[in-house]
Design an enzyme around this catalytic site. Structure first.
Site, short mmCIF file in Angstrom:
data_model
loop_
_atom_site.label_atom_id
_atom_site.label_comp_id
_atom_site.label_asym_id
_atom_site.label_seq_id
_atom_site.Cartn_x
_atom_site.Cartn_y
_atom_site.Cartn_z
N GLY A 85 0.78 -1.29 -0.01
CA GLY A 85 -0.19 0.20 0.03
C GLY A 85 0.84 1.09 -0.18
CB SER A 86 2.97 2.75 -1.70
OG SER A 86 2.82 1.95 -2.77
NE ARG A 87 -0.93 9.75 -1.76
CZ ARG A 87 -2.01 10.56 -2.13
NH1 ARG A 87 -2.19 10.88 -3.26
NH2 ARG A 87 -3.15 10.11 -1.27
#
Length: 230
Positions: free
Chosen positions: A185-187
């Site tokens: 999970g990240s950006r």
């Protein structure tokens, strides 16, 4: 019927092997315990999948560096230290990756890695736009023409605390090539010069190495495209 295993990124090998061993031990204890442990093993394998992509072969295209949903599109100041104090404007396109997205990152445009900076920071949830400014990140500037560049940021999230970047400064890179991964999970942010028209919008789902973020050539070149499978 032919069955083939998915391509797995090497960063996932250790996680998958450890999970598999624990699952085997759990099955030796009881069937129910084994099934319970099998779920995270399958989830881990799914998370680290690394599918091939059909990459448009055109030097004028800026491609999405990640899979996910666009959460932000806005004009901002140059995110690095400008040379000679020159003020530049860029368009920020921010992509949120859930735990179910492919997390392998890809080069957005062919060129040369001009700069790389690793910045320590917090681990705010990647769902929040605050994460772009506050979280730990890896910043990569790719120069596609003399004095012109596209900037990519790999940003850690609440549970994504391991950024992997396999690039070095002065390395020649090709659009669509894999260059790293962010765990769990990240950006990913991409900064494009403000005078270039953006071809995506907030809320749109994008595919790393395939979705066209922008086109340096203002003419529509869709009919001229060829593709590489990478």
């Amino acid at each position: 019927m032919c069955f083939s295993l998915p391509n797995i990124n090497k960063e996932g090998y250790l996680f998958i092997i450890v999970s598999f061993i624990i699952t085997c031990i759990a099955f030796s204890i009881s069937w129910g315990f084994g099934v319970t442990c099998l779920f995270p093993t399958l989830l881990c394998t799914y998370f680290f999948r690394d599918p091939a992509r059909v990459v448009p072969n055109n030097k004028d295209l800026i491609l999405s560096p990640a899979d996910g949903v666009i959460s932000q599109v806005e004009e901002v100041d140059y995110p690095l230290s400008a040379e000679n104090g020159e003020k530049k404007r860029f368009t920020l396109v921010s992509i949120f990756l859930s735990v179910l997205n492919v997390h392998v990152n890809r080069i957005p445009i062919s060129g040369t890695v001009k700069e790389m900076h690793y910045k320590k920071g917090k681990f705010v949830s990647a769902m929040s736009d605050r994460s772009s400014n506050e979280n730990e990140k890896q910043v990569i500037a790719v120069e596609y023409e003399k004095g012109k560049e596209v900037i990519v940021e790999q940003i850690a999230g609440l549970i994504a605390r391991r950024i992997v970047c396999n690039l070095i400064v002065s390395q020649n890179v090709k659009a669509g090539e894999r260059f790293g991964i962010i765990r769990f999970g990240s950006r990913v942010n991409i900064y494009v010069p403000a005078d270039i028209e953006i071809r995506v919008s907030k809320g749109q789902t994008v595919v790393g190495g395939e979705t066209i973020i922008a086109n340096l050539n203002k003419e529509n070149v869709q009919e001229k495209l060829t593709f590489d499978v990478i």
